[in-house]
Design an enzyme around this catalytic site. Structure first.
Site, PDB file in Angstrom:
ATOM      1  N   TYR A  72       0.836  -1.206   0.000  1.00 55.30           N
ATOM      2  CA  TYR A  72       0.000   0.000   0.000  1.00 55.30           C
ATOM      3  C   TYR A  72       0.874   1.261   0.000  1.00 55.30           C
ATOM      4  CZ  TYR A  72      -3.861   3.130   1.198  1.00 55.30           C
ATOM      5  OH  TYR A  72      -4.806   4.122   1.172  1.00 55.30           O
ATOM      6  N   PHE A 124      -7.030  18.893 -25.278  1.00 54.16           N
ATOM      7  CA  PHE A 124      -7.700  17.605 -25.500  1.00 54.16           C
ATOM      8  C   PHE A 124      -9.060  17.627 -24.795  1.00 54.16           C
ATOM      9  CE2 PHE A 124      -8.524  13.121 -24.445  1.00 54.16           C
ATOM     10  CZ  PHE A 124      -8.684  12.680 -25.747  1.00 54.16           C
ATOM     11  N   ASP A 125      -9.987  16.738 -25.218  1.00 58.50           N
ATOM     12  CA  ASP A 125     -11.363  16.841 -24.703  1.00 58.50           C
ATOM     13  C   ASP A 125     -11.456  16.707 -23.181  1.00 58.50           C
ATOM     14  OD1 ASP A 125     -10.898  14.107 -24.678  1.00 58.50           O
ATOM     15  OD2 ASP A 125     -12.816  13.547 -25.537  1.00 58.50           O
ATOM     16  N   ASP A 214       0.770  18.794 -21.200  1.00 57.72           N
ATOM     17  CA  ASP A 214      -0.046  17.586 -21.319  1.00 57.72           C
ATOM     18  C   ASP A 214       0.780  16.656 -22.206  1.00 57.72           C
ATOM     19  OD1 ASP A 214      -1.754  15.592 -22.047  1.00 57.72           O
ATOM     20  OD2 ASP A 214      -3.419  16.893 -22.627  1.00 57.72           O
ATOM     21  N   ALA A 216       0.974  13.234 -22.978  1.00 58.74           N
ATOM     22  CA  ALA A 216       0.607  11.865 -23.369  1.00 58.74           C
ATOM     23  C   ALA A 216       1.527  11.298 -24.455  1.00 58.74           C
ATOM     24  CB  ALA A 216      -0.846  11.844 -23.826  1.00 58.74           C
ATOM     25  N   LYS A 257      -0.403   6.005 -23.498  1.00 61.48           N
ATOM     26  CA  LYS A 257       0.114   6.271 -24.841  1.00 61.48           C
ATOM     27  C   LYS A 257       1.619   5.968 -24.858  1.00 61.48           C
ATOM     28  CE  LYS A 257      -3.800   8.860 -24.800  1.00 61.48           C
ATOM     29  NZ  LYS A 257      -4.687   8.923 -23.621  1.00 61.48           N
ATOM     30  N   HIS A 449     -19.265  13.051 -26.782  1.00 65.47           N
ATOM     31  CA  HIS A 449     -19.026  12.088 -27.865  1.00 65.47           C
ATOM     32  C   HIS A 449     -18.995  10.638 -27.395  1.00 65.47           C
ATOM     33  CE1 HIS A 449     -14.415  11.377 -27.886  1.00 65.47           C
ATOM     34  NE2 HIS A 449     -14.733  11.867 -26.725  1.00 65.47           N
TER      35      HIS A 449
HETATM   36  C1  LIG Z   1      -3.460  14.667 -25.285  1.00 65.75           C
HETATM   37  C2  LIG Z   1      -4.239  13.892 -24.280  1.00 65.75           C
HETATM   38  N1  LIG Z   1      -4.350  14.345 -23.025  1.00 65.75           N
HETATM   39  C3  LIG Z   1      -5.028  13.671 -22.083  1.00 65.75           C
HETATM   40  C4  LIG Z   1      -5.663  12.491 -22.377  1.00 65.75           C
HETATM   41  C5  LIG Z   1      -6.442  11.773 -21.292  1.00 65.75           C
HETATM   42  O1  LIG Z   1      -5.819  10.603 -20.926  1.00 65.75           O
HETATM   43  P1  LIG Z   1      -6.608   9.311 -20.378  1.00 65.75           P
HETATM   44  O2  LIG Z   1      -7.396   8.767 -21.510  1.00 65.75           O
HETATM   45  O3  LIG Z   1      -5.522   8.410 -19.901  1.00 65.75           O
HETATM   46  O4  LIG Z   1      -7.478   9.765 -19.268  1.00 65.75           O
HETATM   47  C6  LIG Z   1      -5.590  11.989 -23.664  1.00 65.75           C
HETATM   48  C7  LIG Z   1      -6.278  10.717 -23.998  1.00 65.75           C
HETATM   49  O5  LIG Z   1      -6.500  10.340 -25.115  1.00 65.75           O
HETATM   50  C8  LIG Z   1      -4.863  12.703 -24.651  1.00 65.75           C
HETATM   51  O6  LIG Z   1      -4.754  12.268 -25.910  1.00 65.75           O
END
Ligand SMILES: Cc1ncc(COP(=O)(O)O)c(C=O)c1O
Length: 458
Positions: A72, A124-125, A214, A216, A257, A449
């Site tokens: 833990y 990103f969304d 960000d 990823a 990713k 979406h």
């Molecule tokens: C650029 C970017 N930021 C953040 C995220 C969010 O990550 P997660 O899907 O692991 O929550 C994504 C996911 O596709 C992404 O492409």
């Protein structure tokens, strides 16, 4: 004769996939209300809905999983992960989260308040969702060239420095941080140059602002810097990564990713005050500071995945496959966001389905057509994903309307890419006959979406 390119790995384990008939697919997509997120995976032949968490792990990663420490508190797996992150990014404070959006949730809970403005490059969304749900504004400052899908420039994901400076002047104290997404997913997996990251840093310093990356797909971004930006040809990917992160105050990471794990994420920073604030939220939302929603075995796999995927050969194998699909589409004259991005090909749906009005969502219509044609699942990155304007509640039609074909890492062969390209060609050949799109019958207020329900326009 020069030897052709081939992947830097071989295949040890396979997973069967299944074709279906058009009749079956018609039933299934109807049941799914024309939303491919609602399909079952066994109803899909080639799955390009995302490259997130869908990669194939290496033998080193699988073996590291057996050594996972599930304690833990203070698990050795956490320290394996933390040490690797520090080595690659230079950040000393690392807080695990179960995925990228959880990292956003934890960090933004500490930093954003109602009325704030967070400028960046095509958020990103989930990032946009976590900003807007807190009553703040995600202000897009991407360069205008990104909107011209046929324009071929090396760093189409860049921040427009003039737009950013105007925002910094206009909103001043309302800006808690600048967020830069590397690579820029929403505008087509397009990279941001080192020069642009540096300029953004200089501007942020001038106005006393912090920067979050960000991250990823930061390793893919580093590949493009190495292969496209003057002066970086001889630098290793790991050296480039260290310079990239030297321009940020913190990073949020979806490890699904570029760390090639099926689940995982983290926040990393050198700001002790940010870490101290985030760890409190992290404990409440994700779990204790040394696991934060992750298994020990997954943290071990993440450490190895990051190490492997910040090596040139691995990145080259992946990005060449994306390029390969792009070249097949070139052969057939199918328009996509040029040049080919890091993780996906983004087909320009408004240039393919020219007879479908924007109010009937061309990219979503094309996504459904591709599924019906060959059981291939892509993903709309367009007008539906853009959600409604939080103030006017109108649909947002000012961005791009794209069908994203995201390629999982180390999963499909170029033969699968040939099938995808041929299926798109069949649709392209009969595009004039597609005149009607889709209408929304149900939608959520945020991130619609994933759950939207649609009907064919009669
Ligand atoms: C650029 C970017 N930021 C953040 C995220 C969010 O990550 P997660 O899907 O692991 O929550 C994504 C996911 O596709 C992404 O492409």
């Amino acid at each position: 004769m020069e030897l052709p390119f081939a992947e830097s790995w071989k295949i040890k384990m396979i997973e069967p996939i299944r074709k279906s008939t058009r009749e079956e697919r018609e039933t299934w997509i109807n049941e799914a209300k024309n939303n491919v997120f609602q399909l079952k995976s066994e109803q899909v032949y080639i799955d390009l809905i995302t490259d997130s968490g869908t990669g194939a792990m290496s033998d080193r990663q699988w073996s590291a999983m057996m050594l996972g420490d599930e304690s833990y508190a203070g698990a050795s797996s956490y320290y394996n992960m933390k040490d690797m992150i520090t080595r690659i990014t230079g950040f000393d404070y690392v807080l695990p989260t179960h995925q990228g959006r959880a990292a956003e949730n934890v960090l933004f809970s500490c930093l954003i308040k109602e009325g704030d403005v967070c400028p960046g490059n095509s958020h990103f969304d989930t990032t946009k969702g976590h900003i807007e749900s807190r009553g703040a504004i995600a202000l897009d400052c991407t360069i205008d060239e990104a909107k011209n899908t046929q324009l071929e420039i090396p760093f189409k994901g860049n921040v427009d420095i003039k737009k950013l400076e105007a925002a910094l002047k206009e909103y001043g104290d309302r800006i808690p941080f600048i967020i830069v997404t590397i690579t820029n997913n929403t505008c087509g997996g397009q990279p941001v140059s080192m020069a642009n990251l540096r300029e953004t840093r200089i501007l942020a310093n001038k106005y006393g602002k912090r920067i979050i990356f960000d991250s990823a797909r930061f390793a893919e971004n580093a590949y493009f810097i190495k292969t496209r930006e003057k002066g970086f040809e001889k630098r290793t990917i790991k050296e480039i990564c260290l310079e990239i992160f030297s321009y940020a105050d913190a990073m949020t990471m979806s490890a699904k990713k570029d760390a090639i794990v099926n689940m995982g994420g983290f926040i990393a920073t050198n700001l002790k005050e940010w870490y101290d604030a985030a760890k409190v939220k992290g404990i409440a939302y994700e779990g204790f500071t040394t696991y934060g929603g992750m298994n020990g075995r997954d943290m071990n796999a993440l450490a190895i995945g990051l190490d492997e995927n910040t090596e040139f050969d691995n990145l080259e194998s992946r990005i060449k496959q994306v390029e390969y699909l792009g070249k097949k589409l070139d052969e057939y004259g199918i328009p996509y966001q040029r040049p080919a991005g890091g993780h996906a090909i983004f087909v320009d749906a408004t240039k393919v389905l020219t007879h479908v009005p924007r109010e009937q969502f061309p990219a979503q219509t094309l996504t459904v057509e591709l599924y019906l044609e060959a059981g291939i699942r892509g993903c709309e990155i367009g007008y539906i994903l853009a959600d409604r304007d939080p103030i006017t509640r109108e649909n947002r039609f000012d961005g791009l309307d794209l069908l994203r074909l995201a390629i999982p890492r180390r999963v499909y062969t170029d033969n699968h890419m040939n099938v995808v390209a041929a299926a798109l060609k069949n649709i392209y050949n009969r595009r004039e006959s597609i005149t009607k799109g889709l209408k929304i019958v149900w939608e959520a207020d945020l991130l619609r979406h994933f759950t939207v329900e649609l009907k064919k326009v009669e």
